[in-house]
Design a protein around this motif. Structure first.
Motif, PDB file in Angstrom:
ATOM      1  N   VAL A 299     -11.625  -6.194   3.604  1.00 37.54           N
ATOM      2  CA  VAL A 299     -11.037  -5.004   2.977  1.00 37.54           C
ATOM      3  C   VAL A 299     -11.482  -4.914   1.521  1.00 37.54           C
ATOM      4  O   VAL A 299     -11.808  -3.830   1.016  1.00 37.54           O
TER       5      VAL A 299
ATOM      6  N   ARG B 169      -5.607   0.181  -1.928  1.00 34.54           N
ATOM      7  CA  ARG B 169      -5.875  -0.600  -0.713  1.00 34.54           C
ATOM      8  C   ARG B 169      -6.297  -2.025  -1.058  1.00 34.54           C
ATOM      9  O   ARG B 169      -5.851  -2.995  -0.418  1.00 34.54           O
ATOM     10  N   LYS B 170      -7.122  -2.187  -2.079  1.00 33.03           N
ATOM     11  CA  LYS B 170      -7.598  -3.518  -2.457  1.00 33.03           C
ATOM     12  C   LYS B 170      -6.496  -4.328  -3.133  1.00 33.03           C
ATOM     13  O   LYS B 170      -6.401  -5.546  -2.942  1.00 33.03           O
TER      14      LYS B 170
ATOM     15  N   ARG C 191       0.831  -1.211   0.000  1.00 35.99           N
ATOM     16  CA  ARG C 191       0.000   0.000   0.000  1.00 35.99           C
ATOM     17  C   ARG C 191       0.864   1.258   0.000  1.00 35.99           C
ATOM     18  O   ARG C 191       0.587   2.201  -0.756  1.00 35.99           O
TER      19      ARG C 191
END
Length: 680
Positions: free
Chosen positions: A338, A300-301, A284
């Protein structure tokens, strides 16, 4: 009538307030069903399962068709039934032949696992087994051998042969104790034994079998790591990277256990969490540092996907044991949260992970690993969630990691301490200190260095990461040695009654999961469980299932009938007593030895231990007030109570308290894994 109506209204109101918070109770209900199955004294008939399933289906349909405040109870009944049926199905699915008699002779098989026994001997698990003059249909699927002979360079997948003493997996060393026979059943382990002669290789490692290829890769990495880092440091590094603990010696394991750092050795939630978190954070930050990517891609993913891939690789590399599977499921649930933009750390995520683990391996519920892992995770998520919702003043940036580590260690330690004490009969008094100065090193140095070693492997520079790992692991081992050597580092507690742990856990789960002030009621059963534990009484006499050792409670502690031999049984008895003495010291408490015979007063009579054929030759007759325990068959007169192999073979280990004699067979019951060995 009005009082009853008011009570029903209050119950309805209380349940209404729980709406949206009931899912974490699902694994609790399922665990009750699983626990009910394992707690039965006899194996249910196969016809029972469809009846239970049909009943649960009917309850589920009624609950779905006529919803109301009572609905949670209906779904709870369905989950309890589901847990019961899953446990029964799993027990029958893993069914495999188990040895029925003791065996001495040639043993041949393929190497599928390596570890180290409690006696510090290398232990090998074999499949594709062959035994001399053994019926083909009765051949065990797997055998496990402790190698007490010359050192052997064993390779995954190779076929070996040796001459060994084999026996069926033994039952509890005392009635109500840990049932190794049940544990072995779910591992498809049909026999255990040892050899003192050399191990011969009769065929090279097999190729083309996926499981063996992964096992061979693990062992190759483990061997390489131990070449770079010799001694217990290398064994520690191999354990945290590949799950191979055969390079860690027993003295080091004892130091880690006494200092409450043994959890750093097993690939469990901490390691999986640290690895996933490090990969997630690194990806990230790395992607966010590139503005064109950070502005256009879901950084983020992508980081979550990368962390999931890393965790999956770690699972495969570790050998995929139960503890690692459990940790992987938990990490995967969090990372998936997430990906779908849900809160990653929540009691729902913990509950979902628990449901998956209990569905795949319901027997894990009985193990300390499952109990301690989910106890720590549930407590951490619950407490930190309460702190978050309390909207407390924000701490300075420098204080957050310090307070976070301190709180995490204290909460996890408090949550797991009673479970660890119930299973291992000991408390580590300086475990918080040891973890505070060790866990940060594991997270900031050891795990990043392991990832660095993996990334540098194609360049042949992996030794840099392994060397850095060694620095951190040396520190942890030094802390373990220092803490374990402190005066009063460890104390011992007696084994609690069977009901203590379920009552304690259910009470504390109510405190964490229930919403509202009523949660405080959960402290009452927890306190009751601790009171029952404090009143626990140990049996006056314990008799091994072989008749090879006897333990009698005295004012100084349990006296053992011999200072050596049957060490595993002796150690378990003393630990369950909450006695820190070793076998030799406990044997000094035995008052009278007459030749090879051992005598000790008991109630209004006497206990006589006859160990071996020579001792039996010296024992000519007995009296009615004597209890005679023998490791060989006796044929004497005198009216005494005799427990020799013929009798003990039917009863298993025995416990005598007052006038009551309890057998392990009686407590364990007639279960699918609890077959009576036949002599040969």
């Amino acid at each position: 009538m009005r009082t009853l109506m008011r009570a029903l209204v209050r119950i309805d109101t209380a349940l209404f307030k729980q709406r949206g918070h009931l899912f974490p109770w699902a694994p609790v209900a399922m665990a009750i069903g699983i626990g009910t199955y394992f707690g039965l004294s006899s194996e249910p008939l196969l016809a029972i399962y469809p009846i239970i399933c049909m009943g649960a289906l009917l309850v589920g349909l009624v609950t779905w068709r006529f919803p109301g405040s009572w609905s949670p109870f209906g779904w709870g009944i369905c989950l309890i039934a589901l847990g019961f049926c899953i446990a029964g199905a799993r027990a029958h699915m893993v069914s495999a032949p188990v040895m029925k008699w003791r065996y001495y002779g040639a043993v041949e098989g393929r190497v599928v696992a390596l570890d180290r026994s409690a006696s510090d001997a290398v232990r090998v698990t074999l499949d594709d087994v062959r035994l001399e003059n053994f019926p083909a249909k009765a051949l065990p699927e797997r055998l496990r051998l402790s190698l007490h002979g010359p050192e052997a360079d064993l390779q995954p997948g190779q076929r070996i042969m040796t001459t060994a003493h084999m026996s069926p997996p033994q039952g509890p060393v005392e009635p109500g104790g840990f049932d190794f026979r049940r544990h072995a059943w779910f591992q498809r382990l049909g026999g255990v034994g040892y050899t003192r002669v050399p191990v011969l290789t009769i065929a090279p490692p097999e190729e083309g079998i996926a499981g063996l290829r992964i096992f061979a890769l693990r062992m190759a990495i483990s061997s390489h790591v131990r070449e770079v880092l010799p001694g217990d440091t290398g064994g520690f590094a191999a354990a945290v990277t590949t799950g191979d603990r055969s390079g860690v010696h027993q003295a080091t394991l004892d130091a880690l256990r006494i200092s409450n750092l043994a959890h750093l050795l097993a690939i469990s939630g901490l390691h999986m969490g640290l690895l996933s978190g490090f990969v997630f954070g690194s990806l990230r930050l790395g992607l966010a540092a590139i503005p064109p990517l950070a502005l256009r891609w879901p950084v983020r993913k992508i980081a979550a996907i990368g962390a999931l891939i890393a965790a999956t690789g770690y699972l495969a590399l570790s050998g995929g044991n139960v503890a690692t599977e459990r940790a992987y499921v938990m990490a995967a649930v969090i990372l998936f949260a997430v990906l779908v933009d849900r809160r990653a750390f929540s009691l729902r995520a913990v509950a979902l992970a628990a449901l998956i683990v209990l569905t795949l391996r319901p027997e894990a519920l009985l193990g300390p690993g499952f109990q301690m892992s989910f106890a720590a995770t549930t407590a951490l998520v619950g407490v930190f969630g309460a702190i978050r919702d309390a909207d407390l003043p924000r701490l300075p940036g420098w204080a957050r990691p310090v307070i976070g580590v301190l709180l995490s260690s204290a909460i996890a330690g408090a949550a797991t301490a009673p479970i660890g004490a119930a299973h291992f009969n000991s408390l580590s008094h300086y475990g918080l200190i040891a973890n505070l100065v060790s866990v940060p090193v594991m997270g900031t140095l050891v795990v990043p260095a392991a990832v660095l070693a993996f990334l540098l492997t194609p360049l042949g520079l992996d030794w840099i990461g392994i060397w850095a790992m060694g620095i951190g692991l040396d520190w942890i081992l030094c802390v373990a040695q220092w803490v374990s050597a402190l005066s009063g580092a460890q104390s011992f507690v007696p084994r609690p009654d069977t009901v203590v742990l379920p009552i304690l856990v259910l009470g504390l789960l109510f405190v964490i999961l229930w919403q509202g002030r009523l949660r405080l009621v959960g402290f009452a059963p927890a306190a009751l469980a601790l009171m029952i534990w404090g009143q626990a009484e140990r049996p006056a006499v314990l008799i091994a299932d072989t008749g090879s050792i006897v333990g009698v409670m005295t004012s100084e502690g349990r006296a053992l009938s011999k200072p050596r031999g049957s060490g595993f049984i002796a150690l378990n008895w003393l630990e369950n007593d909450g006695d820190g003495a070793n076998q030799a010291k406990a044997a000094e408490r035995w008052p009278v030895q007459n030749g090879r015979l051992r005598f000790i007063a008991f109630q209004n009579g006497e206990i006589v231990h006859v160990n071996g054929k020579r001792a039996a030759a010296e024992f000519k007759s007995c009296r009615p007030d004597q209890i005679v325990i023998s490791s060989v068959k006796l044929q004497i007169d005198g009216g005494c109570r005799i427990y020799d192999p013929d009798h003990l073979e039917e009863t298993g280990s025995l416990a005598i308290s007052g006038d009551k004699t309890i057998s392990a067979r009686e407590v364990s019951g007639g279960r699918i894994w609890n077959t009576t060995p036949a002599s040969r």
